[in-house]
Design a protein around this motif. Structure first.
Motif, PDB file in Angstrom:
ATOM      1  N   UNK A 169       0.822  -1.226   0.000  1.00  0.00           N
ATOM      2  CA  UNK A 169       0.000   0.000   0.000  1.00  0.00           C
ATOM      3  C   UNK A 169       0.857   1.277   0.000  1.00  0.00           C
ATOM      4  N   UNK A 170       2.065   1.153  -0.534  1.00  0.00           N
ATOM      5  CA  UNK A 170       2.927   2.335  -0.618  1.00  0.00           C
ATOM      6  C   UNK A 170       2.624   3.147  -1.865  1.00  0.00           C
ATOM      7  N   UNK A 171       3.440   4.147  -2.104  1.00  0.00           N
ATOM      8  CA  UNK A 171       3.248   5.011  -3.269  1.00  0.00           C
ATOM      9  C   UNK A 171       3.428   4.209  -4.559  1.00  0.00           C
ATOM     10  N   UNK A 172       2.624   4.542  -5.554  1.00  0.00           N
ATOM     11  CA  UNK A 172       2.680   3.804  -6.823  1.00  0.00           C
ATOM     12  C   UNK A 172       3.517   4.553  -7.872  1.00  0.00           C
ATOM     13  N   UNK A 173       4.341   5.478  -7.405  1.00  0.00           N
ATOM     14  CA  UNK A 173       5.142   6.280  -8.337  1.00  0.00           C
ATOM     15  C   UNK A 173       6.200   5.469  -9.073  1.00  0.00           C
ATOM     16  N   UNK A 174       6.493   4.244  -8.577  1.00  0.00           N
ATOM     17  CA  UNK A 174       7.480   3.389  -9.247  1.00  0.00           C
ATOM     18  C   UNK A 174       6.809   2.321 -10.118  1.00  0.00           C
ATOM     19  N   UNK A 175       5.512   2.469 -10.322  1.00  0.00           N
ATOM     20  CA  UNK A 175       4.741   1.498 -11.096  1.00  0.00           C
ATOM     21  C   UNK A 175       4.280   2.140 -12.402  1.00  0.00           C
TER      22      UNK A 175
END
Length: 299
Positions: A169-175
């Motif tokens: 549930x972390x940030x999805x900025x690396x997806x």
């Protein structure tokens, strides 16, 4: 002193004594073609082994210890299913990430010359990408920033995301839901080192619940070219045989279940070659070679 043998006699002798099994077989070994690999039914243009099915597909598909495998330049994948009505197969990458298991993945490529193409319904998700990854170039528009964000949120909610060094549930900025400007199809490539991403996932269906990534259908769905079926193959199959190929030119061959293989069908028409005949010919040629040797030196 023994009389000297003529060169032509020596060449003939070598040919007659040379074991026939050293000559490349023009027909696949008997009983090598099967209609099933594990639980996956096998029909033309696929085959269970070399010499079975169409040669263009035999380079990519084979049955190994009860598992149907698909090969590309980047690895060997398991064929999960084949839908002959829609001419599609689903392959599974053992290193591909899913909601239940995530780890660093390898790359995936599909050669331009293969009879397969990537279906546009596939959703490729790049995970654990560097902030300097080229997929985040705003001028390139590689990522789906619409509905693709929901797919990223779904995968990043899985506890297995810890396997690639991220928190659930972390940030999805690396997806990134990879949406390259060129259409999917043959010659498709997913080069993770070049894209600076740790892993990838491929989703070909949501299993009726887009909100639960545990129910999603993971794998790569491929379309195959089904224009290879011919009247000769139908004639072979109607006689109980398997369509295959043989020889240096990979010509059509009908592989029969009784050990007799022909160029037409299993009703007994066409040129035939069996393992029994092969042994008889080899034996007679060897005897002929020894007789010639005796005549050369003792007559």
């Amino acid at each position: 002193m023994f009389p000297l043998a003529k060169p032509c006699h020596i060449l003939l002798l070598l040919f007659l004594l040379h074991p026939l099994h050293a000559i490349p077989s023009i027909i696949p070994l008997n009983n090598t073609c099967r209609d099933k690999c594990g639980t996956v039914p096998i029909k033309f243009p696929f085959g269970s082994g070399f010499g079975c099915g169409h040669p263009d597909f035999a380079r990519h598909i084979k049955c190994s210890y009860g598992t149907l495998q698909f090969s590309t330049g980047t690895g060997i994948y398991t064929v999960s299913s084949i839908d002959y009505s829609s001419n599609t197969i689903v392959i599974a990458d053992p290193l591909m990430s899913t909601c239940s298991s995530m780890q660093n993945s390898g790359s995936f490529t599909l050669e331009r010359t293969s009879p397969f193409s990537v279906l546009p319904d596939n959703i490729f998700v790049l995970l654990g990408c560097s902030t300097t990854s080229p997929v985040f170039d705003r001028n390139a528009d590689f990522c789906d920033t619409g509905s693709g964000l929901n797919v990223c949120r779904g995968l990043y909610s899985c506890r297995s995301v810890e396997g690639i060094g991220l928190e659930p549930n972390g940030a999805i900025s690396t997806c990134c839901v990879y949406d390259p400007p060129t259409a999917l199809g043959s010659s498709y490539g997913l080069d993770l080192p070049k894209l600076q991403c740790s892993s990838y996932s491929a989703v070909y269906g949501f299993g009726g619940d887009e909100g639960d990534p545990m129910k999603w259908q993971y794998g790569i769905s491929l379309q195959y070219n089904n224009s290879y079926y011919s009247d000769a193959c139908k004639n072979c199959e109607d006689s109980g045989g398997f369509c295959g190929f043989s020889g240096l030119h990979e010509s059509f061959a009908c592989i029969c279940q009784n050990g007799m293989n022909t160029t037409i069908n299993c009703y007994g028409r066409g040129y035939a070659w069996s393992g029994t005949w092969r042994h008889k010919i080899q034996t007679k040629m060897s005897i002929g070679g020894f007789l010639l040797l005796w005549m050369m030196f003792f007559l």
